[in-house]
Design an enzyme around this catalytic site. Structure first.
Site, mmCIF file in Angstrom:
data_model
loop_
_atom_site.group_PDB
_atom_site.id
_atom_site.type_symbol
_atom_site.label_atom_id
_atom_site.label_comp_id
_atom_site.label_asym_id
_atom_site.label_seq_id
_atom_site.Cartn_x
_atom_site.Cartn_y
_atom_site.Cartn_z
ATOM 1 C CB ILE A 134 13.114 61.489 9.314
ATOM 2 C CG1 ILE A 134 13.552 60.089 9.771
ATOM 3 C CG2 ILE A 134 12.761 62.390 10.502
ATOM 4 C CD1 ILE A 134 12.572 59.357 10.683
ATOM 5 C CE LYS A 135 5.139 64.493 5.926
ATOM 6 N NZ LYS A 135 3.746 64.049 5.795
ATOM 7 C CG LEU A 136 12.915 66.606 10.181
ATOM 8 C CD1 LEU A 136 14.350 66.921 9.769
ATOM 9 C CD2 LEU A 136 12.846 66.313 11.669
ATOM 10 C CB THR A 149 7.889 57.992 10.072
ATOM 11 O OG1 THR A 149 7.362 56.803 9.479
ATOM 12 C CG2 THR A 149 7.533 58.007 11.550
#
Length: 295
Positions: free
Chosen positions: A109-111, A73
């Site tokens: 967690i996509k960064l 996400t």
């Protein structure tokens, strides 16, 4: 598509969520997100931000019902140069998943792989035990910095690199083994395996099945349903082209990148500079479209 191809993991991004949110089949999720935003109150801007985060989590939760592994996400691309902002938003998403009864071990967690994004990933992993997936990764410098930050997984792009070379060079088609995106991921994989980095290499953004076959043996690959359909019709024996043994024998030198060195090395790669900024702008534009829709 997930039910059909049974992947281990799945990924989302603002563009995919925007497309899905406009489909009648998912209207209920949009309604739930809007109700959530209203319930928390605050200014209209806050309500929309909360509804947007909730929508990402609702889609993630639906996906997790259908896969055994993890869902990715994405943190808002507009925070790509705000380390603290990314950390706060990531923790907020993890809290929303927790409220939905989903533990952080099932979330990536996509960064964005900016310097600030990579440092946010380092803090999230080390201090909060939040697993990160570094996206929009185009340069070797970005990959080295991610390895040094100790993030869980990187998504080096393949197809978008090819797009740039086709648009900006004389050569309009490449054999899979000569594809500049394939060569980029191969080098990153070899570097990680040679120097024993635990970070998972997950090739991403494919344009054709040739690129996928040329990266057989990579830790993970994230593949669109369209290309999975094409692969399912190809009866070819796959032999790993990437192996730990070969990686350990390659002649890459170990390097260390502080912020100044990172910025210099990344800046030397014109393709990576242009594709990173372009990717951030496109994801930000889709986040804005999603917010307008929620509004």
């Amino acid at each position: 598509a997930i039910d059909e191809y049974k992947p281990l993991d799945a990924t989302t991004n603002p563009s995919l969520i925007l497309a899905a949110a406009q489909m009648p089949a998912y209207q209920e999720l949009v309604d739930d997100a809007v109700a959530y935003g209203k319930k928390l109150g605050g200014s209209e801007e806050e309500q929309i931000k909360n509804a947007s985060d909730k929508l990402f989590v609702l889609f993630g939760a639906e996906i997790l019902k259908r896969i055994p592994g993890r869902v990715s996400t994405e943190v808002d691309a507009r925070l790509s140069f705000d380390k603290e902002g990314m950390i706060q938003r990531a923790r907020r998403l993890i809290d929303l998943y927790k409220e939905a009864g989903i533990g952080k071990e099932r979330i990536l967690i996509k960064l964005s792989s900016t310097w600030e994004g990579i440092q946010a990933g380092k803090v999230l992993e080390a201090e909060y035990g939040i697993h990160c997936n570094m996206t929009l990764l185009f340069s070797f410098a970005q990959a080295v910095a991610c390895a040094e930050a100790g993030v869980t997984l990187i998504s080096p792009f393949v197809g978008r690199i090819l797009d740039w070379y086709v648009a900006n060079g004389d050569k309009k088609s490449y054999e899979p083994s000569e594809d500049p995106g394939v060569k980029s991921v191969t080098k990153i994989y070899n570097y990680y395996k040679k120097f024993g980095y635990k970070t998972i290499v997950m090739g991403a953004s494919f344009r054709n099945t040739g690129e996928i076959r040329a990266l057989t043996g990579c830790d993970y690959l994230t593949i669109s349903p369209k290309l999975l359909a094409e692969l399912s019709k190809e009866y070819v024996k796959l032999v790993p082209t990437l192996t730990v043994k070969e990686a350990q024998a390659c002649d890459l030198e170990k390097i260390h990148l502080d912020e100044k060195a990172f910025r210099w090395h990344h800046n030397e790669d014109q393709m990576a500079v242009e594709k990173l900024s372009d990717g951030i702008r496109k994801f930000a534009a889709d986040a804005i479209k999603l917010e307008r829709m929620l509004k």
